[in-house]
Write an enzyme that holds these catalytic residues in place. Structure first.
Site, mmCIF file in Angstrom:
data_model
loop_
_atom_site.group_PDB
_atom_site.id
_atom_site.type_symbol
_atom_site.label_atom_id
_atom_site.label_comp_id
_atom_site.label_asym_id
_atom_site.label_seq_id
_atom_site.Cartn_x
_atom_site.Cartn_y
_atom_site.Cartn_z
ATOM 1 N N GLY A 254 -10.596 0.830 0.583
ATOM 2 C CA GLY A 254 -10.754 -0.351 1.417
ATOM 3 C C GLY A 254 -9.613 -1.327 1.257
ATOM 4 C CG ASP A 255 -7.000 -4.140 -0.712
ATOM 5 O OD1 ASP A 255 -5.783 -4.107 -0.427
ATOM 6 O OD2 ASP A 255 -7.636 -5.198 -0.844
ATOM 7 C CG ASP A 256 -2.566 -2.700 -0.713
ATOM 8 O OD1 ASP A 256 -2.380 -2.547 0.514
ATOM 9 O OD2 ASP A 256 -2.480 -3.798 -1.292
ATOM 10 C CB SER B 189 -5.814 2.464 3.003
ATOM 11 O OG SER B 189 -6.270 1.137 2.818
#
Length: 467
Positions: free
Chosen positions: A246-248, A279
């Protein structure tokens, strides 16, 4: 990496002279160090039924095995089962090994996570101004630590934490799955990490780190579930990892604003290779935004991303200070991307209002080569800082196929300087460079040929038997 678990059944004679069958699990793997002593979590009262809380069992096991730190080290074996636990601390010269059918389940009870002070290079928590919950697996001031398995699982059961975060109900920053601080000689390998409350793997203020063969999975809309975040670390090797986040997927960090500048510990000599990332709302590899201790000498190659917002993103802002320099990226294959190249000099998040507005970051020596991307909305969005341009950008041998409904402006550039060669579609004029600079990159943008110290580390074959 060698991984095997073999069950051996022997016919033996017991104390009463009876012939009985006894089974032994023999497991083999590769590690930076093999151990002289081994025990199972079941020897310390652990119960793998998914309901019994095992925090005390894990901590008792580690504390007991720590006596062997100067006698060949020790290993804790976690057999098949679901092992519910809160946060526990590791020790030096120690291996935590998860059976292929073993799952560590993170307890959904705030009281199972001690409160720690904010990291000194951040000055505050990420989720709240106060401190932070200890990570599920935690350690500080350690040496020679291995967390591995035959692809065993660590399940953060993150939805419990995500709901509290979204509801504004947390006074402290959410725990990570694995965090090691002020430590040296670390291996994290052959594991599956699921649904972390926040970041998954966070080595910080540490050195000589190998992360290999790790699968990380979280919902693509889960908050701040970064995959692997080397933070103020030296000599790190990340390879053969698969991340849905959900992020890098990987975020390289080194402290936040005035706190990171004061602490002054950069991340440097980092190798990333054979990464696969998904992502949709973040980057395959991000540099920053917390980079106030500096980021230097990052080498990334064989990077594959699908449905990801950007390939490699540099994030910084006025007040960050320090530098991002000598960055080398080679061999990216990107599929369905919003941006291939993204640099941001106006990232808004600050630790507090006391940052120095005169602390300008130096972004220079950024090299990309041998890139193929398809179904792309915008080739590049490169935004430096007015009066503090990003310089020394080099892009060579990049073929970008635009999506059917791509942005009208294919490149967007401001306050940047650089040179390109063999890039299609044609980059913005700010990357046109001087003729003398163009001749220097006829063979492609730079990528170092020397071998870093961490790449000279060879893993050993280890074998153990548990009954």
């Amino acid at each position: 990496m060698l991984l095997a678990c073999i069950t051996i059944i022997l016919l033996i004679t017991d104390a009463q002279g009876r012939r009985v069958l006894q089974s032994f699990d023999t497991f083999e793997y590769t590690a930076i160090t093999c151990r002289s002593h081994s025990a199972s979590i079941t020897e310390f009262g652990g119960v793998g039924d998914g309901k019994t809380l095992n925090t005390k069992a894990f901590q008792s096991a580690v504390d007991h095995l720590s006596q062997y730190s100067s006698d060949g080290g020790s290993q804790l074996f976690v057999p098949a089962g679901k092992w519910l636990t809160g946060s526990f601390n590791l020790t030096s010269h120690f291996t935590l090994f998860l059976h292929k059918d073993a799952t560590l389940l993170a307890a959904q009870d705030l009281n199972e996570y001690p409160i720690l002070k904010a990291l000194p290079s951040y000055g505050r928590g990420r989720d709240a101004a106060g401190g932070r919950f200890a990570s599920l697996i935690f350690g500080t001031n350690l040496s020679d630590v291995v967390i591995t398995g035959n692809n065993g699982t660590i399940d953060g059961q993150g939805s419990f934490w995500w709901q509290k975060f979204h509801g504004g109900k947390l006074k402290y920053t959410r725990p990570y799955l694995i965090e090691l601080m002020f430590s040296d000689t670390i291996q994290i390998s052959n594991l599956t990490l699921l649904d972390s409350p926040s970041w998954n793997i966070h080595p910080v203020y540490s050195s000589n780190i190998i992360v290999k063969g790790v699968t990380i999975i979280a919902p693509v809309k889960s908050p701040n579930t970064d995959g692997i975040n080397p933070d103020s670390c030296t000599n790190t090797r990340i390879e053969d990892c698969y991340i849905i986040s959900g992020d890098d997927c990987i975020a390289v960090k080194s402290g936040w604003d005035e706190y990171g500048i004061s602490f002054g510990m950069p991340t440097k000599h980092l190798v990333i290779r054979r990464l696969t990332c998904i992502s949709p709302y973040s980057a395959a590899i991000a540099l920053g935004s917390e980079m106030s201790g500096g980021i230097e000498d990052v080498r990334a190659e064989e990077i594959t991303a699908y449905q990801t917002e950007s390939g490699v993103r540099i994030k910084t802002a006025v007040g960050r200070g320090a530098f991002v320099k000598d960055i080398y990226v080679k061999g990216m294959n990107l599929h369905t991307m919003k941006w291939v190249f993204w640099m941001t000099g106006n990232y808004k998040a600050h630790a507090d209002s006391h940052y120095d507005p005169h602390a300008l970051p130096e972004i220079t020596g950024i090299n990309y080569r041998d890139i193929v991307a398809e179904n792309v909305s915008m080739a590049g969005r490169l935004e430096g800082i007015s009066g503090d341009p990003f310089t020394g950008i080099c892009i060579s041998n990049a073929t970008i196929s635009m999506a059917a409904k791509h942005k009208k402006e294919i490149w967007m550039c401001s306050d940047v300087e650089g040179v390109t060669s063999g890039v299609d579609p044609k980059p913005c004029d700010l990357l046109d460079g001087k003729q003398s600079e163009k001749k220097k990159i006829d063979g492609g943008c730079d990528f170092p040929t020397d071998v870093l110290e961490i790449d000279q580390v060879e893993l050993k074959s280890c074998s153990y038997q548990m009954n």
